[in-house]
Design an enzyme around this catalytic site. Structure first.
Site, PDB file in Angstrom:
ATOM      1  N   ASP A 171       0.708  -1.191   0.005  1.00 19.46           N
ATOM      2  CA  ASP A 171      -0.270   0.095   0.074  1.00 19.46           C
ATOM      3  C   ASP A 171       0.834   1.195   0.248  1.00 19.46           C
ATOM      4  O   ASP A 171       0.643   1.972   0.706  1.00 19.46           O
ATOM      5  CB  ASP A 171      -0.894  -0.098   1.145  1.00 19.46           C
ATOM      6  CG  ASP A 171      -1.755   1.225   1.418  1.00 19.46           C
ATOM      7  OD1 ASP A 171      -2.452   1.534   0.260  1.00 19.46           O
ATOM      8  OD2 ASP A 171      -2.042   1.464   2.506  1.00 19.46           O
ATOM      9  N   GLU A 400       3.885  -7.712   7.768  1.00 19.11           N
ATOM     10  CA  GLU A 400       2.769  -8.435   7.274  1.00 19.11           C
ATOM     11  C   GLU A 400       2.909  -9.478   6.498  1.00 19.11           C
ATOM     12  O   GLU A 400       1.812  -9.648   5.343  1.00 19.11           O
ATOM     13  CB  GLU A 400       1.771  -7.279   6.917  1.00 19.11           C
ATOM     14  CG  GLU A 400       1.343  -6.293   7.925  1.00 19.11           C
ATOM     15  CD  GLU A 400       0.273  -5.565   7.755  1.00 19.11           C
ATOM     16  OE1 GLU A 400      -0.192  -5.693   6.230  1.00 19.11           O
ATOM     17  OE2 GLU A 400      -0.362  -4.991   8.629  1.00 19.11           O
ATOM     18  N   TYR A 457      -6.115  -3.038  13.146  1.00 22.94           N
ATOM     19  CA  TYR A 457      -6.845  -1.784  12.824  1.00 22.94           C
ATOM     20  C   TYR A 457      -8.334  -1.979  13.333  1.00 22.94           C
ATOM     21  O   TYR A 457      -9.317  -1.824  12.446  1.00 22.94           O
ATOM     22  CB  TYR A 457      -6.837  -1.792  11.247  1.00 22.94           C
ATOM     23  CG  TYR A 457      -5.690  -1.215  10.715  1.00 22.94           C
ATOM     24  CD1 TYR A 457      -5.422   0.101  10.832  1.00 22.94           C
ATOM     25  CD2 TYR A 457      -4.495  -2.046  10.437  1.00 22.94           C
ATOM     26  CE1 TYR A 457      -4.101   0.673  10.155  1.00 22.94           C
ATOM     27  CE2 TYR A 457      -3.308  -1.472  10.153  1.00 22.94           C
ATOM     28  CZ  TYR A 457      -3.231  -0.011   9.818  1.00 22.94           C
ATOM     29  OH  TYR A 457      -1.893   0.446   9.464  1.00 22.94           O
ATOM     30  N   GLU A 492       1.650  -0.575  14.120  1.00 20.63           N
ATOM     31  CA  GLU A 492       0.484   0.024  13.075  1.00 20.63           C
ATOM     32  C   GLU A 492      -0.817   0.094  13.598  1.00 20.63           C
ATOM     33  O   GLU A 492      -1.270  -0.889  14.218  1.00 20.63           O
ATOM     34  CB  GLU A 492       0.583  -0.638  11.659  1.00 20.63           C
ATOM     35  CG  GLU A 492       1.667  -0.234  10.669  1.00 20.63           C
ATOM     36  CD  GLU A 492       1.369  -0.790   9.569  1.00 20.63           C
ATOM     37  OE1 GLU A 492       0.155  -0.877   9.040  1.00 20.63           O
ATOM     38  OE2 GLU A 492       2.294  -1.038   8.733  1.00 20.63           O
TER      39      GLU A 492
END
Ligand code: GCB
Length: 600
Positions: A171, A400, A457, A492
């Protein structure tokens, strides 16, 4: 391959080849001007600059100064993404794979002092299952939204594949080209090739010096910050003793730097270094024996016009904004940064987790690919390049990967890399790999690392907008981690936020929501002493490839892309200032009453 950072001194010279070069897409006739170093992608409105997958060509004339007679000369490329062919007067003289680490090309026998030649660089921006970072050929869909199985969509994807369309499996925008400096270097023929320093808090500094050629006696002197000699030694290997050593400490401590002055025959090299020790102890991370709490947003090398190109003015601005935030660290998400940034952080006392470009390894089939050898080589090159920086306190093997679909297979891929990193690093820093939000209860890789780094997230990609439930779910996971008895960093967490978009109801994408989100997550973190760090995603908004989830890039920055603070930046500034005042210790953070969502 070890490769000392270039320097100009009494015995070495360098010429920076930055400026305007000729540039074209392979197959084009015409050349056009292009700035080097910088990503080429934002330097023209021509759509191919952003979207074309393939080879681009650069050229310029180079001349070796006649005054360099009798010296060893080489070209040093700090980074060409993602692979490069180097040609001199049309003849290939080198090639290099990987876009984030330096390589050198010896010029002896190819171009002599006083001679001129055309230097050409062919850079290939294609990414696939054999590159780091990883990409997919023939698909422009943003990950997670590619409607698999629908015949018409599948036909479209096939067509894209035939047309050479290339999509990142990560990303951030696939910025490419000659993104870091290119320099002509001259050293004495017999020269210092590498220096390794392993300092200890008691003032002992183990050193090892590699030289090339018959170079005579090797001497090493350590100078303190005032230039006074603090220790002396000789030979290629040995141990020095600095009495009453001043330690390198992250800010708000003192990032004290010494300089190792190495001479070997006619050659001289000066290497700044710091005395500090890092290690884990139970659920703690110790720097110089003191528990360290990581707090600072992850970064990208990303800015308007330059793209991922080195911009030292931006680096200084960013580090000053870290000081303004009372932040003490960042992770080089998701690739090794330009060396100038680590030098700055050595000096400024900002701690770094240094990451390889292994990003996009989500698909479980990845582990069948033959990337392990290449991955290990990139890891070695990164550690060789960065091993002496006091600011680096941990290595990250990657970001990740899919570690829970095939947990055993994943372990057999990542564990040897973990062991290799420990073997390769003379300072034996802790090692990690950053975990995706996944089936943590199945995973074997993440919890086998020295420090657990997890990206989460809750409230954004899942349980979206419902912060009460996000806290509930996050606490369930934290309960699980508590039982693993490891130090954990939330590496994150974030919410896309459009600067200037407000809402009394704190809904997703508003500045109020970003603050409320961080407030909610912080509540959960502050309850747990084993959570030794928080790294919001991201320091600043950044460019990504286009897709239905990205309006002008990723907007999770605490700052806009041009470095204007959003409300959340002010919120963190207060939080981290309070943490700094309470000695940065985890689980004991008292926010001042004034730091509420409304008032920040
Ligand atoms: C992640 C990735 C990061 C993305 C971020 C996001 O987990 O590590 O590269 O930018 O999420 O914003 O989706």
């Amino acid at each position: 391959m070890s490769m000392l950072y270039p320097q100009n001194n009494a015995s070495r010279m360098m010429l920076d080849l930055g400026g305007i070069w000729d540039f074209r897409f392979q197959g084009d006739e015409e050349w056009q001007p292009l700035a080097v170093p910088a990503s080429y992608n934002d330097q023209s409105p021509d759509a191919r600059f952003r979207s074309r997958a393939g080879v681009v060509e650069y050229r310029r004339k180079i001349t070796i100064p006649a005054a360099w007679k009798g010296m060893r000369t080489c070209l040093r490329f700090d980074a060409v993404a993602h692979s490069a062919r180097i040609l001199l007067d049309g003849r290939e003289i080198a090639s290099h794979r990987g876009g984030f680490l330096p390589f050198e090309v010896e010029l002896d026998g190819l171009l002599g002092p006083g001679e001129t030649a055309e230097l050409a660089v062919e850079a290939d921006n294609r990414i696939n299952h054999g590159t780091l970072p990883i990409g997919t050929e023939g698909d422009t869909a943003f990950f997670g939204s590619d409607n698999p199985g629908i015949p018409s969509v599948e036909a479209g994807k096939k067509r894209q594949a035939e047309q050479g369309v290339n999509r990142p499996a990560f990303d951030f925008f696939n910025y490419t080209g000659i993104q870091r400096p290119v320099r002509l270097l001259a050293t004495p023929r017999a020269y210092i090739r590498d220096v390794t320093l392993v300092p200890s808090m008691n003032g002992e500094v183990r050193f090892s010096i590699e030289t090339s050629g018959e170079s005579g006696e090797t001497r090493i002197e350590v100078l303190d910050a005032e230039g006074r000699v603090a220790a002396r030694g000789s030979g290629r290997q040995g141990t020095l003793q600095i009495t009453k050593p001043k330690l390198w400490e992250p800010r708000p401590g003192t990032p004290y730097l010494y300089t190792a002055r190495i001479t070997c025959g006619e050659d001289l090299y000066e290497l700044p270094f710091g005395i500090r020790e890092v290690k884990t102890d139970g659920t703690r991370f110790l720097i110089n024996g003191k528990p360290f709490h990581f707090h600072g947003p992850c970064k990208h090398e990303d800015s308007p016009f330059h793209g991922r190109g080195l911009d030292t003015c931006l680096n200084v601005t960013d580090i000053n904004l870290y000081h303004w935030l009372h932040a003490n660290c960042f992770r080089t998400s998701h690739y090794p940064y330009a060396e100038e940034m680590y030098q700055l952080c050595d000096r400024e006392g900002i701690v770094i987790v240094d990451e390889t470009p292994a990003v996009g390894m989500w698909a479980s089939e990845n582990y069948g690919w033959n990337l392990a050898d290449y991955h290990e080589q990139v890891l070695r090159d990164m550690i060789d390049r960065d091993k002496n920086h006091p600011c680096i306190v941990m290595w990250s093997l990657g970001n990740e990967p899919d570690t829970d679909t095939l947990p055993e297979k994943a372990y057999s891929y990542w564990h040897p890399l973990y062991e290799a990193a420990h073997r390769m690093d003379p300072q034996n820093r802790p090692v990690t790999v950053v975990g995706c939000q996944n089936r943590y209860d199945r995973d074997k890789v993440i919890c086998s690392m020295d420090v657990v780094l997890i990206n989460r997230y809750y409230g954004w990609y899942n349980l979206s907008g419902d912060l009460e439930t996000a806290k509930y779910a996050f606490r369930i996971e934290l309960d699980w981690w508590e039982k693993q008895h490891k130090p954990v960093i939330l590496s994150e967490y974030g919410a896309d936020t459009i600067a200037g978009l407000h809402g009394a109801a704190a809904e997703m994408f508003t500045e109020e929501f970003q603050v409320a989100y961080y407030q909610a997550m912080s509540e959960c973190l502050d309850e747990r002493a084993f959570v030794i760090g928080e790294m919001p995603w991201n320091f600043a908004d950044f460019s990504t490839c286009q897709g239905p989830m990205r309006a002008g890039g990723n907007r999770k920055g605490l700052f806009t892309r041009d470095r204007r603070p959003k409300m959340a930046a002010h919120w963190f500034r207060k939080r981290w200032e309070a943490m700094e005042a309470s000695d940065g210790m985890q689980g004991r953070v008292q926010l001042p009453d004034s730091c509420t969502q409304e008032k920040c």
